[in-house]
Design an enzyme around this catalytic site. Sequence first.
Site, PDB file in Angstrom:
ATOM      1  N   CYS A 255      -4.762   2.453  -3.549  1.00  0.00           N
ATOM      2  CA  CYS A 255      -3.554   2.909  -3.044  1.00  0.00           C
ATOM      3  C   CYS A 255      -2.325   2.134  -3.297  1.00  0.00           C
ATOM      4  O   CYS A 255      -1.627   1.645  -2.322  1.00  0.00           O
ATOM      5  CB  CYS A 255      -3.633   3.201  -1.592  1.00  0.00           C
ATOM      6  SG  CYS A 255      -5.093   4.423  -1.297  1.00  0.00           S
TER       7      CYS A 255
ATOM      8  N   ASP B 203       2.955  -4.540   7.792  1.00  0.00           N
ATOM      9  CA  ASP B 203       2.055  -3.926   7.779  1.00  0.00           C
ATOM     10  C   ASP B 203       0.817  -4.779   8.028  1.00  0.00           C
ATOM     11  O   ASP B 203       0.474  -5.703   6.998  1.00  0.00           O
ATOM     12  CB  ASP B 203       1.776  -2.991   6.443  1.00  0.00           C
ATOM     13  CG  ASP B 203       0.487  -2.345   6.230  1.00  0.00           C
ATOM     14  OD1 ASP B 203      -0.604  -2.566   7.195  1.00  0.00           O
ATOM     15  OD2 ASP B 203       0.677  -1.881   5.211  1.00  0.00           O
TER      16      ASP B 203
ATOM     17  N   HIS C 169       1.001  -1.076  -0.031  1.00  0.00           N
ATOM     18  CA  HIS C 169      -0.040  -0.159  -0.039  1.00  0.00           C
ATOM     19  C   HIS C 169       0.795   1.294   0.189  1.00  0.00           C
ATOM     20  O   HIS C 169       1.904   1.229   0.470  1.00  0.00           O
ATOM     21  CB  HIS C 169      -1.053  -0.038   1.257  1.00  0.00           C
ATOM     22  CG  HIS C 169      -1.943   0.961   1.549  1.00  0.00           C
ATOM     23  ND1 HIS C 169      -1.654   2.319   1.741  1.00  0.00           N
ATOM     24  CD2 HIS C 169      -3.334   0.902   1.287  1.00  0.00           C
ATOM     25  CE1 HIS C 169      -2.734   2.993   1.893  1.00  0.00           C
ATOM     26  NE2 HIS C 169      -3.805   2.243   1.482  1.00  0.00           N
TER      27      HIS C 169
ATOM     28  N   GLN D 272      -4.298  -5.223   7.062  1.00  0.00           N
ATOM     29  CA  GLN D 272      -5.469  -6.329   6.436  1.00  0.00           C
ATOM     30  C   GLN D 272      -5.277  -7.626   7.203  1.00  0.00           C
ATOM     31  O   GLN D 272      -6.037  -8.457   6.793  1.00  0.00           O
ATOM     32  CB  GLN D 272      -5.236  -6.288   4.981  1.00  0.00           C
ATOM     33  CG  GLN D 272      -5.570  -5.121   4.213  1.00  0.00           C
ATOM     34  CD  GLN D 272      -6.966  -4.491   4.126  1.00  0.00           C
ATOM     35  OE1 GLN D 272      -7.556  -5.413   4.433  1.00  0.00           O
ATOM     36  NE2 GLN D 272      -6.938  -3.402   3.624  1.00  0.00           N
TER      37      GLN D 272
HETATM   38  N1  PLP Z   1      -1.636  -0.524   4.585  1.00  0.00           N
HETATM   39  C1  PLP Z   1      -2.654  -1.283   4.137  1.00  0.00           C
HETATM   40  C2  PLP Z   1      -2.292  -2.876   3.614  1.00  0.00           C
HETATM   41  C3  PLP Z   1      -3.844  -0.726   3.733  1.00  0.00           C
HETATM   42  O1  PLP Z   1      -4.841  -1.453   3.354  1.00  0.00           O
HETATM   43  C4  PLP Z   1      -4.401   0.454   4.309  1.00  0.00           C
HETATM   44  C5  PLP Z   1      -5.739   1.044   4.218  1.00  0.00           C
HETATM   45  O2  PLP Z   1      -6.316   0.805   3.247  1.00  0.00           O
HETATM   46  C6  PLP Z   1      -3.242   1.267   5.168  1.00  0.00           C
HETATM   47  C7  PLP Z   1      -2.175   0.437   5.006  1.00  0.00           C
HETATM   48  C8  PLP Z   1      -3.622   2.504   5.651  1.00  0.00           C
HETATM   49  O3  PLP Z   1      -4.307   2.587   6.704  1.00  0.00           O
HETATM   50  P1  PLP Z   1      -4.824   3.742   7.353  1.00  0.00           P
HETATM   51  O4  PLP Z   1      -5.192   4.847   6.266  1.00  0.00           O
HETATM   52  O5  PLP Z   1      -6.013   3.320   8.354  1.00  0.00           O
HETATM   53  O6  PLP Z   1      -3.668   4.681   7.962  1.00  0.00           O
END
Ligand code: PLP
Length: 423
Positions: A381, A217, A140, A220
Amino acid sequence: MSTPVPAAVHDAALPSHEGGVDWARVRADFPLLMREVHGKPLVYFDNANTGQKPLPVIASQDAFYRRQNANVSRAVHALGTEATEAYEGARGKLARFLGVRADELVLCSGTTFAINLVAYSWALPRLKAGDVILVSRMEHHANIVPWQLVAQRTGATVRVAEILADGSLDLDALYRAMTAEVKLLALAHVSNVLGTVNPVREICREARRRGIVTVVDGSQAAPHMKLDVAAIGCDFYALTGHKMCAPTGTGALWARREHLLAMPPFIGGGEMIKEVSFDGTVFNDPPHKFEAGTPNIAGFVGLGAAVDYLESVGMDAIAAREAELLAHATEALQAIPGLRIFGTAPHKAAVISFLVEGAHAHDLATLLDLEGVAVRSGQHCAHPLLQFFGVAATLRASLAFYNTHEEIERFAAALDKTRRLLQ
Ligand code: PLP
């Protein structure tokens, strides 16, 4: 006369699923799912974007503001003490849920903040020209852009570990890429586009053997599987609350204590200090050293309620339920002519990215919305990942345990109808 509201109304309302989960009852805990969109019953398949909230979480917000609202860690009065206990209680619940120590868990606004905290506080002071930050193709943007910013300021470079055609990580290539220059590996536990579940335990073991610090991260992963973060063996684990039934603006970074002790604060202000004078400041101990300013107290009370809720259903039951829904949805989509699925790794979460020949993703998503079906379209994203597949956008259906087999049938029928209109 004041209206009596139980202090822990969310605890009181927790369902019991002894003897097997009643999924219809679970679904009834999510009032939003009962609404209609464009005159049709809502089918909410955008859970990877944000998840819906069960009644105990919604009630926790009401109860907090009616009964406990005060600032944390400042006032000695009863409300201040109760609010602090509720906030710290949420940290304790989340720590237990993740299998980590509460004093290693920094509460923050979500994964984006958590990864930036590692980038600015751990990486920026340490990395230098010649160092390499390794990321995977399936990250992401929240796990790419902070590293690019660090690279720009330190002279380090960002290296990409590629994926295979089915959306799995190319593990051989990843291990070959872990050369002596690599100081940090940043990797998704589960891909938000492909659903791929990465073998993070094995990967972190390999990284550790080579002295590489790991950032996982978990955005998910946390909503969908039982986690034992300490057993993963990473250095940092980031997650976001709003994808796991909690309010928006909540999340956490778990870090090994040695890192938290060595890292300078990222943001300065109240709460993160022990003593301030114009000669200098003595910082608070971690994790509070990284929690400057008034936090999203009610939101974290909601995160605690969300953890209680998920545990009352059971993370193993949730994982099994979602695997069943994924199998059904995959089969239903495969029956649609011209439909291509992106991400068919053997171990994947309930996320299906797809395109239908002859129909643009946004057009399909717009027509599906008119049928009451909410799916995401676009780049999710994850521009570099879509570039790998050579497509400008995909549709993404992401399922949660409160979705139903009947919704999958309605989604597939609506998709078949809409794609015929466009072809
Ligand atoms: N990383 C992953 C894999 C995500 O799916 C997301 C959100 O869609 C994020 C990071 C970012 O999360 P947040 O916008 O809640 O900080």
